[in-house]
Design a protein around this motif. Structure first.
Motif, PDB file in Angstrom:
ATOM      1  N   VAL A  57       0.844  -1.208   0.000  1.00 15.37           N
ATOM      2  CA  VAL A  57       0.000   0.000   0.000  1.00 15.37           C
ATOM      3  C   VAL A  57       0.873   1.250   0.000  1.00 15.37           C
ATOM      4  CG1 VAL A  57      -1.749   1.311   1.255  1.00 15.37           C
ATOM      5  CG2 VAL A  57      -1.913  -1.187   1.149  1.00 15.37           C
ATOM      6  N   SER A  58       1.864   1.293   0.881  1.00 12.95           N
ATOM      7  CA  SER A  58       2.736   2.471   0.973  1.00 12.95           C
ATOM      8  C   SER A  58       3.501   2.692  -0.322  1.00 12.95           C
ATOM      9  CB  SER A  58       3.728   2.302   2.132  1.00 12.95           C
ATOM     10  OG  SER A  58       3.055   2.232   3.360  1.00 12.95           O
ATOM     11  N   ARG A  59       4.009   1.599  -0.903  1.00 12.04           N
ATOM     12  CA  ARG A  59       4.800   1.743  -2.137  1.00 12.04           C
ATOM     13  C   ARG A  59       3.919   2.219  -3.290  1.00 12.04           C
ATOM     14  NH1 ARG A  59       6.970  -3.211  -0.395  1.00 12.04           N
ATOM     15  NH2 ARG A  59       5.922  -4.388  -2.066  1.00 12.04           N
ATOM     16  N   ALA A  84       4.121   5.531  -5.549  1.00 14.11           N
ATOM     17  CA  ALA A  84       4.239   5.449  -7.000  1.00 14.11           C
ATOM     18  C   ALA A  84       3.063   6.119  -7.712  1.00 14.11           C
ATOM     19  CB  ALA A  84       4.324   3.979  -7.428  1.00 14.11           C
ATOM     20  N   GLY A  85       1.985   6.407  -6.975  1.00 15.13           N
ATOM     21  CA  GLY A  85       0.825   7.061  -7.569  1.00 15.13           C
ATOM     22  C   GLY A  85      -0.263   6.122  -8.033  1.00 15.13           C
ATOM     23  N   ASP A  86      -0.068   4.799  -7.851  1.00 18.13           N
ATOM     24  CA  ASP A  86      -1.111   3.853  -8.237  1.00 18.13           C
ATOM     25  C   ASP A  86      -2.312   3.935  -7.302  1.00 18.13           C
ATOM     26  OD1 ASP A  86       0.230   2.257 -10.459  1.00 18.13           O
ATOM     27  OD2 ASP A  86       1.720   2.137  -8.861  1.00 18.13           O
ATOM     28  N   ILE A  87      -2.070   4.267  -6.056  1.00 12.00           N
ATOM     29  CA  ILE A  87      -3.122   4.582  -5.080  1.00 12.00           C
ATOM     30  C   ILE A  87      -2.914   6.034  -4.697  1.00 12.00           C
ATOM     31  CG2 ILE A  87      -4.109   4.043  -2.823  1.00 12.00           C
ATOM     32  CD1 ILE A  87      -2.905   1.241  -3.066  1.00 12.00           C
ATOM     33  N   VAL A 140      -9.942   6.932  -7.250  1.00 15.89           N
ATOM     34  CA  VAL A 140     -10.297   5.554  -6.936  1.00 15.89           C
ATOM     35  C   VAL A 140      -9.359   4.599  -7.670  1.00 15.89           C
ATOM     36  CG1 VAL A 140     -12.112   3.800  -7.034  1.00 15.89           C
ATOM     37  CG2 VAL A 140     -12.715   6.186  -6.610  1.00 15.89           C
ATOM     38  N   ALA A 141      -8.906   3.576  -6.962  1.00 12.26           N
ATOM     39  CA  ALA A 141      -8.096   2.515  -7.570  1.00 12.26           C
ATOM     40  C   ALA A 141      -8.657   1.165  -7.122  1.00 12.26           C
ATOM     41  CB  ALA A 141      -6.634   2.648  -7.163  1.00 12.26           C
ATOM     42  N   VAL A 142      -8.835   0.244  -8.063  1.00  8.92           N
ATOM     43  CA  VAL A 142      -9.412  -1.065  -7.771  1.00  8.92           C
ATOM     44  C   VAL A 142      -8.396  -2.149  -8.119  1.00  8.92           C
ATOM     45  CG1 VAL A 142     -11.344  -2.624  -8.201  1.00  8.92           C
ATOM     46  CG2 VAL A 142     -11.688  -0.145  -8.357  1.00  8.92           C
ATOM     47  N   PHE A 143      -8.171  -3.072  -7.178  1.00  9.12           N
ATOM     48  CA  PHE A 143      -7.224  -4.157  -7.394  1.00  9.12           C
ATOM     49  C   PHE A 143      -7.867  -5.494  -7.028  1.00  9.12           C
ATOM     50  CE2 PHE A 143      -4.775  -0.376  -6.300  1.00  9.12           C
ATOM     51  CZ  PHE A 143      -3.888  -0.300  -7.359  1.00  9.12           C
ATOM     52  N   ARG A 144      -7.720  -6.482  -7.913  1.00 11.68           N
ATOM     53  CA  ARG A 144      -8.171  -7.837  -7.623  1.00 11.68           C
ATOM     54  C   ARG A 144      -7.058  -8.598  -6.896  1.00 11.68           C
ATOM     55  NH1 ARG A 144     -12.586 -10.337  -9.764  1.00 11.68           N
ATOM     56  NH2 ARG A 144     -11.515 -12.318  -9.388  1.00 11.68           N
ATOM     57  N   ASP A 145      -7.484  -9.540  -6.048  1.00  7.91           N
ATOM     58  CA  ASP A 145      -6.546 -10.440  -5.362  1.00  7.91           C
ATOM     59  C   ASP A 145      -5.429  -9.674  -4.677  1.00  7.91           C
ATOM     60  OD1 ASP A 145      -8.032 -12.643  -6.370  1.00  7.91           O
ATOM     61  OD2 ASP A 145      -6.918 -12.524  -8.263  1.00  7.91           O
ATOM     62  N   PHE A 146      -5.814  -8.645  -3.945  1.00  8.95           N
ATOM     63  CA  PHE A 146      -4.806  -7.837  -3.255  1.00  8.95           C
ATOM     64  C   PHE A 146      -4.120  -8.704  -2.195  1.00  8.95           C
ATOM     65  CE2 PHE A 146      -2.994  -4.569  -0.595  1.00  8.95           C
ATOM     66  CZ  PHE A 146      -2.637  -3.589  -1.508  1.00  8.95           C
ATOM     67  N   LYS A 199      -8.667 -11.473   2.079  1.00  6.49           N
ATOM     68  CA  LYS A 199      -9.497 -12.449   1.396  1.00  6.49           C
ATOM     69  C   LYS A 199     -10.567 -11.825   0.498  1.00  6.49           C
ATOM     70  CE  LYS A 199      -8.863 -16.327   4.546  1.00  6.49           C
ATOM     71  NZ  LYS A 199      -9.533 -17.412   5.320  1.00  6.49           N
ATOM     72  N   ALA A 200     -10.642 -10.527   0.482  1.00  9.49           N
ATOM     73  CA  ALA A 200     -11.599  -9.865  -0.408  1.00  9.49           C
ATOM     74  C   ALA A 200     -11.198 -10.082  -1.869  1.00  9.49           C
ATOM     75  CB  ALA A 200     -11.669  -8.378  -0.103  1.00  9.49           C
ATOM     76  N   GLU A 201     -12.187 -10.299  -2.737  1.00  8.13           N
ATOM     77  CA  GLU A 201     -11.888 -10.470  -4.161  1.00  8.13           C
ATOM     78  C   GLU A 201     -11.279  -9.199  -4.750  1.00  8.13           C
ATOM     79  OE1 GLU A 201     -15.318 -11.718  -6.318  1.00  8.13           O
ATOM     80  OE2 GLU A 201     -15.720 -13.432  -5.007  1.00  8.13           O
ATOM     81  N   ARG A 202     -11.799  -8.068  -4.312  1.00  6.42           N
ATOM     82  CA  ARG A 202     -11.297  -6.777  -4.773  1.00  6.42           C
ATOM     83  C   ARG A 202     -11.109  -5.859  -3.578  1.00  6.42           C
ATOM     84  NH1 ARG A 202     -15.277  -8.378  -8.020  1.00  6.42           N
ATOM     85  NH2 ARG A 202     -14.958  -8.443 -10.283  1.00  6.42           N
ATOM     86  N   VAL A 203     -10.142  -4.968  -3.679  1.00 10.76           N
ATOM     87  CA  VAL A 203     -10.011  -3.875  -2.730  1.00 10.76           C
ATOM     88  C   VAL A 203     -10.167  -2.578  -3.515  1.00 10.76           C
ATOM     89  CG1 VAL A 203      -8.543  -2.677  -1.068  1.00 10.76           C
ATOM     90  CG2 VAL A 203      -8.500  -5.179  -1.193  1.00 10.76           C
ATOM     91  N   VAL A 204     -11.088  -1.757  -3.066  1.00 11.19           N
ATOM     92  CA  VAL A 204     -11.348  -0.464  -3.707  1.00 11.19           C
ATOM     93  C   VAL A 204     -10.780   0.624  -2.811  1.00 11.19           C
ATOM     94  CG1 VAL A 204     -13.115   1.110  -4.585  1.00 11.19           C
ATOM     95  CG2 VAL A 204     -13.460  -1.363  -4.743  1.00 11.19           C
ATOM     96  N   PHE A 205      -9.709   1.266  -3.259  1.00 11.61           N
ATOM     97  CA  PHE A 205      -9.091   2.351  -2.499  1.00 11.61           C
ATOM     98  C   PHE A 205      -9.694   3.679  -2.955  1.00 11.61           C
ATOM     99  CE2 PHE A 205      -5.816  -0.974  -2.399  1.00 11.61           C
ATOM    100  CZ  PHE A 205      -5.516  -1.002  -1.038  1.00 11.61           C
ATOM    101  N   VAL A 206     -10.172   4.463  -2.001  1.00 16.16           N
ATOM    102  CA  VAL A 206     -10.810   5.740  -2.301  1.00 16.16           C
ATOM    103  C   VAL A 206     -10.007   6.862  -1.645  1.00 16.16           C
ATOM    104  CG1 VAL A 206     -12.920   7.101  -2.153  1.00 16.16           C
ATOM    105  CG2 VAL A 206     -13.059   4.621  -2.300  1.00 16.16           C
ATOM    106  N   GLY A 207      -9.572   7.814  -2.462  1.00 17.76           N
ATOM    107  CA  GLY A 207      -8.834   8.949  -1.923  1.00 17.76           C
ATOM    108  C   GLY A 207      -9.734   9.849  -1.095  1.00 17.76           C
ATOM    109  N   LEU A 208      -9.311  10.141   0.129  1.00 15.77           N
ATOM    110  CA  LEU A 208     -10.092  10.984   1.037  1.00 15.77           C
ATOM    111  C   LEU A 208      -9.531  12.394   1.164  1.00 15.77           C
ATOM    112  CD1 LEU A 208     -10.646   8.468   3.992  1.00 15.77           C
ATOM    113  CD2 LEU A 208     -12.088   8.848   1.994  1.00 15.77           C
ATOM    114  N   GLY A 209      -8.269  12.589   0.788  1.00 13.59           N
ATOM    115  CA  GLY A 209      -7.641  13.882   1.018  1.00 13.59           C
ATOM    116  C   GLY A 209      -7.724  14.253   2.486  1.00 13.59           C
ATOM    117  N   LYS A 210      -7.978  15.507   2.742  1.00 19.39           N
ATOM    118  CA  LYS A 210      -8.275  15.948   4.114  1.00 19.39           C
ATOM    119  C   LYS A 210      -9.793  15.967   4.253  1.00 19.39           C
ATOM    120  CE  LYS A 210      -4.056  18.691   4.463  1.00 19.39           C
ATOM    121  NZ  LYS A 210      -3.459  20.045   4.686  1.00 19.39           N
ATOM    122  N   CYS A 211     -10.367  14.774   4.201  1.00 16.04           N
ATOM    123  CA  CYS A 211     -11.813  14.604   4.023  1.00 16.04           C
ATOM    124  C   CYS A 211     -12.614  15.289   5.116  1.00 16.04           C
ATOM    125  CB  CYS A 211     -12.159  13.128   3.978  1.00 16.04           C
ATOM    126  SG  CYS A 211     -13.847  12.802   3.464  1.00 16.04           S
TER     127      CYS A 211
END
Length: 487
Positions: free
Chosen positions: A42-44, A48-51, A58-64, A68-80
């Protein structure tokens, strides 16, 4: 879809999609757990800008790796902040829809906000994020939704669970209002809406009374009937009662404008955009959905919702500019513009509701004036009130529900602008200025001393262009207001 809570080790949850927030300058607990389990992936990938932590990225990855989740959906929050929450969560769910079960980790996203508020908003967005307007195409894509959208909580929490369920209930109410608003006017007629109210009342154990044209004539509702004269669709007034409070408690009254189509009448509207005049009944739809939602939530408060349904058409028997109508309250109105018809419907329904039920307060909602759109745009509704406490309650409810309103002025000068040489009132001012304010001042003439608030939702009830459709507002505001009234 089903909505529930899940707990335990977030990395061991077997789900179709895990929605994870990425704030600026740090990681949420779930993101940290994923980072550790994946040996720093996640940090790397953030570096690198992928997340990306930018709001809405938004970035979506299968088999992270590491979960055990099929997909992980990362959502940018900024200073939400709270104002961004609905938008970023909707984006997360939009990108997770392929998962049969979606798990939200939103309780981690806003550390400065109350968990119950986050849970309620999460339930509301989970219920409505994947809404698509009903269409009547002979062939359309079968839009699949997740079977479950679950809220992750590290430990069981009954208050959070209740708030999530209440948010879902509000979402169902918004869906109802949107469904009615989006229907074409040849199907969504006054008669149809009256029948829908009767079905709804039967399913929820509400009392409903439908007034047809003859019944309204006996009541002396000359203003509402004057609007209806040009259409072959006969008008209806529907009164729905919910008895959730104590028997002797005075009710909260909700009044809605239900113009199932508004051509402008003899004062005909321009052709461009006239199709959107099917949305002129969104105030009534919101009131019906609000009392239904309150009943479904079993709020301990008495509520009466009164809505007037009619079309405004330029038929041979239509009311003409210069005609004078007599209202239920006995006041006469000179019609200078037949396209200022919503106030004519509302004045009779407001006066009847106050006279019949003696409510402790009354709130009306109407797509009343284009002037309010000019003043406030398409995100904030106009609020007019003769009572400070009621106005503050509605503003606070709107802020909590992320369904904002802005207080607009009422002044004797606006009432004076409605002076007529031939009747007690004219239905418009002879000046183009302050159109939303003079419309509210007209309504104020029919409420007497009853605490009253008027919501001009012309700018917020529906969207135009590529996103054309009803929004279901102000149902979230009204439910929060009714919850406050029940306390």
């Amino acid at each position: 879809m089903k909505f529930s809570m899940v707990s335990g080790d977030v990395l061991k949850l077997e789900c179709g999609a895990l929605v994870v927030g990425i704030p600026a300058g740090g990681l949420t607990p779930t993101a940290e757990a994923l980072d550790k389990a994946s040996e720093g992936v996640v940090s790397r990938w953030i570096e690198a800008g992928d997340i990306h932590p930018c709001v809405g990225k938004v970035a979506v990855f299968r088999d992270f790796p590491g979960c055990k989740a099929e997909r992980v959906v990362f959502v940018g929050l900024g200073k939400c902040k709270a104002r961004d929450f609905q938008r970023v969560l909707k984006l997360g769910i939009d990108n997770a829809y392929l998962g049969k079960e979606v798990v939200l980790t939103t309780l981690e996203w806003l550390p400065d906000e109350v968990p119950e508020w986050i849970a309620e908003q999460s339930g509301f967005i989970a219920c409505t994020a994947l809404d698509r307007p009903k269409n009547y195409k002979t062939f359309d894509i079968n839009w699949k939704k997740p079977k479950n959208i679950d809220l992750y909580v590290p430990d069981e929490n009954k208050d959070v669970e209740k708030a999530y369920a209440e948010g879902v209930s509000v979402g169902v109410g918004v869906q109802m209002a949107k469904q009615y608003g989006d229907m074409p006017a040849n199907l969504c007629t006054p008669k149809f809406m009256a029948e829908e109210c009767m079905k709804l009342a039967g399913s929820l154990g509400l009392d409903v009374t439908v007034f047809d044209e003859k019944a309204m004539e006996k009541l002396g509702m000359g203003c509402l009937l004057g609007v209806a004269k040009g259409s072959h669709q006969k008008p209806r007034m529907v009164v729905i009662e919910y008895h959730g409070g104590k028997k002797d408690d005075t009710p909260v009254a909700l009044v809605g404008k239900g113009l199932t189509f508004d051509s402008g009448g003899i004062s005909l509207k321009p052709a461009k955009g006239m199709d959107e005049m099917k949305y002129d009944m969104c105030g009534a739809a919101a009131m019906i959905a609000s009392i239904a939602t309150a009943a479904a939530m079993k709020l301990p408060v008495n509520i009466v919702a009164a809505v007037g349904f009619t079309e405004n058409m330029p038929g041979s028997s239509a009311t003409k500019p210069g005609d004078i109508l007599k209202s239920y309250a006995g006041k006469t109105v000179e019609v200078l513009n037949t396209d200022a018809e919503g106030r004519l419907v509302l004045c009779d329904v407001l006066a009847y509701t106050i006279d019949k039920f003696k409510p402790k307060c009354v709130v009306d909602a109407a797509t009343l004036t284009g002037a309010c759109v000019v003043a406030l745009g398409n995100d904030i509704a106009g609020l007019f009130s003769n009572d400070e406490e009621l106005a503050v309650s509605l503003m606070m409810a709107g802020d909590t529900a992320m369904d904002p309103v802005w207080r607009m002025p009422l002044d004797i000068s606006f009432t004076k602008a409605l002076k007529s040489n031939f009747a007690d009132l004219a239905n418009i001012s002879d000046s183009r200025g302050a159109g939303a304010c003079t419309a509210a001042a007209f309504l104020e003439e029919f409420v007497g001393d009853t605490p009253w608030a008027h919501l001009d939702i012309a700018g917020v009830a529906n969207k135009s262009g590529k996103e054309k459709g009803s929004t279901g507002r102000p149902v979230p505001l009204l439910i929060n207001f009714l919850k406050d009234q029940a306390e």
